[in-house]
Write a protein that holds these residues in place. Structure first.
Motif, PDB file in Angstrom:
ATOM      1  N   ASP A   1       0.857  -1.161   0.000  1.00  0.00           N
ATOM      2  CA  ASP A   1       0.000   0.000   0.000  1.00  0.00           C
ATOM      3  C   ASP A   1       0.908   1.232   0.000  1.00  0.00           C
ATOM      4  O   ASP A   1       1.738   1.379   0.891  1.00  0.00           O
ATOM      5  CB  ASP A   1      -0.860  -0.042   1.267  1.00  0.00           C
ATOM      6  N   LEU A   2       0.782   2.074  -0.999  1.00  0.00           N
ATOM      7  CA  LEU A   2       1.539   3.323  -1.058  1.00  0.00           C
ATOM      8  C   LEU A   2       0.552   4.477  -1.023  1.00  0.00           C
ATOM      9  O   LEU A   2      -0.205   4.670  -1.973  1.00  0.00           O
ATOM     10  CB  LEU A   2       2.405   3.394  -2.309  1.00  0.00           C
ATOM     11  N   LYS A   3       0.521   5.186   0.097  1.00  0.00           N
ATOM     12  CA  LYS A   3      -0.377   6.331   0.289  1.00  0.00           C
ATOM     13  C   LYS A   3      -1.832   5.957   0.011  1.00  0.00           C
ATOM     14  O   LYS A   3      -2.576   6.692  -0.644  1.00  0.00           O
ATOM     15  CB  LYS A   3       0.057   7.502  -0.581  1.00  0.00           C
ATOM     16  N   GLY A   4      -2.230   4.783   0.490  1.00  0.00           N
ATOM     17  CA  GLY A   4      -3.603   4.326   0.327  1.00  0.00           C
ATOM     18  C   GLY A   4      -3.896   3.609  -0.966  1.00  0.00           C
ATOM     19  O   GLY A   4      -5.005   3.124  -1.179  1.00  0.00           O
ATOM     20  N   GLU A   5      -2.924   3.520  -1.860  1.00  0.00           N
ATOM     21  CA  GLU A   5      -3.104   2.859  -3.158  1.00  0.00           C
ATOM     22  C   GLU A   5      -2.612   1.418  -3.067  1.00  0.00           C
ATOM     23  O   GLU A   5      -1.445   1.184  -2.753  1.00  0.00           O
ATOM     24  CB  GLU A   5      -2.321   3.606  -4.236  1.00  0.00           C
ATOM     25  N   SER A  54      -0.387   0.153  -9.697  1.00  0.00           N
ATOM     26  CA  SER A  54      -1.649   0.238  -8.968  1.00  0.00           C
ATOM     27  C   SER A  54      -2.503  -0.968  -9.332  1.00  0.00           C
ATOM     28  O   SER A  54      -2.696  -1.266 -10.515  1.00  0.00           O
ATOM     29  CB  SER A  54      -2.391   1.520  -9.333  1.00  0.00           C
ATOM     30  N   LEU A  55      -3.038  -1.631  -8.319  1.00  0.00           N
ATOM     31  CA  LEU A  55      -3.923  -2.762  -8.590  1.00  0.00           C
ATOM     32  C   LEU A  55      -5.317  -2.284  -9.008  1.00  0.00           C
ATOM     33  O   LEU A  55      -6.079  -3.059  -9.578  1.00  0.00           O
ATOM     34  CB  LEU A  55      -4.011  -3.665  -7.363  1.00  0.00           C
ATOM     35  N   THR A 103      -5.854   0.770 -10.949  1.00  0.00           N
ATOM     36  CA  THR A 103      -5.834   1.445 -12.258  1.00  0.00           C
ATOM     37  C   THR A 103      -4.849   0.847 -13.255  1.00  0.00           C
ATOM     38  O   THR A 103      -4.960   1.092 -14.454  1.00  0.00           O
ATOM     39  CB  THR A 103      -5.463   2.927 -12.098  1.00  0.00           C
ATOM     40  N   GLY A 104      -3.850   0.112 -12.756  1.00  0.00           N
ATOM     41  CA  GLY A 104      -2.811  -0.433 -13.621  1.00  0.00           C
ATOM     42  C   GLY A 104      -1.656   0.512 -13.884  1.00  0.00           C
ATOM     43  O   GLY A 104      -0.648   0.115 -14.459  1.00  0.00           O
ATOM     44  N   PHE A 105      -1.761   1.790 -13.475  1.00  0.00           N
ATOM     45  CA  PHE A 105      -0.691   2.745 -13.744  1.00  0.00           C
ATOM     46  C   PHE A 105       0.555   2.439 -12.921  1.00  0.00           C
ATOM     47  O   PHE A 105       0.466   2.047 -11.765  1.00  0.00           O
ATOM     48  CB  PHE A 105      -1.141   4.182 -13.458  1.00  0.00           C
ATOM     49  N   CYS A 106       1.710   2.671 -13.536  1.00  0.00           N
ATOM     50  CA  CYS A 106       2.988   2.547 -12.853  1.00  0.00           C
ATOM     51  C   CYS A 106       3.187   3.824 -12.037  1.00  0.00           C
ATOM     52  O   CYS A 106       3.107   4.930 -12.584  1.00  0.00           O
ATOM     53  CB  CYS A 106       4.112   2.381 -13.871  1.00  0.00           C
ATOM     54  N   LEU A 107       3.449   3.696 -10.741  1.00  0.00           N
ATOM     55  CA  LEU A 107       3.604   4.863  -9.883  1.00  0.00           C
ATOM     56  C   LEU A 107       4.884   5.629 -10.172  1.00  0.00           C
ATOM     57  O   LEU A 107       4.953   6.838  -9.932  1.00  0.00           O
ATOM     58  CB  LEU A 107       3.540   4.464  -8.416  1.00  0.00           C
ATOM     59  N   GLU A 108       5.895   4.980 -10.691  1.00  0.00           N
ATOM     60  CA  GLU A 108       7.155   5.648 -11.007  1.00  0.00           C
ATOM     61  C   GLU A 108       7.168   6.280 -12.396  1.00  0.00           C
ATOM     62  O   GLU A 108       7.991   7.144 -12.680  1.00  0.00           O
ATOM     63  CB  GLU A 108       8.334   4.675 -10.887  1.00  0.00           C
ATOM     64  N   ASP A 109       6.262   5.840 -13.279  1.00  0.00           N
ATOM     65  CA  ASP A 109       6.218   6.342 -14.653  1.00  0.00           C
ATOM     66  C   ASP A 109       4.780   6.256 -15.138  1.00  0.00           C
ATOM     67  O   ASP A 109       4.350   5.213 -15.644  1.00  0.00           O
ATOM     68  CB  ASP A 109       7.155   5.514 -15.546  1.00  0.00           C
ATOM     69  N   ASP A 110       4.017   7.340 -14.972  1.00  0.00           N
ATOM     70  CA  ASP A 110       2.592   7.284 -15.291  1.00  0.00           C
ATOM     71  C   ASP A 110       2.287   7.198 -16.787  1.00  0.00           C
ATOM     72  O   ASP A 110       1.134   7.153 -17.186  1.00  0.00           O
ATOM     73  CB  ASP A 110       1.826   8.426 -14.632  1.00  0.00           C
TER      74      ASP A 110
END
Length: 122
Positions: A65-69, A82-83, A85-92
């Motif tokens: 969990d990163l900041k609630g995500e 993100s489980l 949305t699928g977005f990569c947190l390091e490279d959106d």
């Protein structure tokens, strides 16, 4: 026009491991199904393929969990996805496909696109 989909049974509740993922095969390709019993919803599904390496490894990643995500960290290069949305947190600019998940009795079902072959047969 929205593409046609169907709910495909991919595994059972007994196949799931708490706080972890399992790899399943669908008509849409390999998918990672995650069971996080402390969250609502508790089931998530994303592509099993790490977009940075092309390897089918995301089900073996570490959940967290990163900041609630709710996320999974790729076991190869450690990017977080993100489980929800699928977005990569390091490279959106990078995203993995996500799938709606349904608990149907003891069956876990994913909403997957109908293949061209299935469309022709229908």
């Amino acid at each position: 026009m929205k593409p046609r989909t169907r709910w495909e049974a991919v595994c059972t509740v007994d196949d799931l491991v708490p706080e972890s993922g399992v790899a399943v095969w669908t008509e849409d390709g390999p998918v990672a199904v995650f069971y996080l019993p402390h969250r609502l919803p508790a089931l998530f599904a994303i592509s099993h393929t790490d977009p940075f390496s092309g390897a089918n490894v995301l089900a073996r990643g570490i959940t967290g969990d990163l900041k609630g995500e709710p996320v999974v960290a790729s076991p190869l290069y450690k990017q977080h996805f993100s489980l929800r949305t699928g977005f990569c947190l390091e490279d959106d600019s990078v995203r993995v496909k996500t799938y709606p998940v349904l608990l149907d009795g003891e069956q876990i079902r994913l909403e997957v696109p109908v293949t061209q072959r299935e469309s022709i047969a229908a």
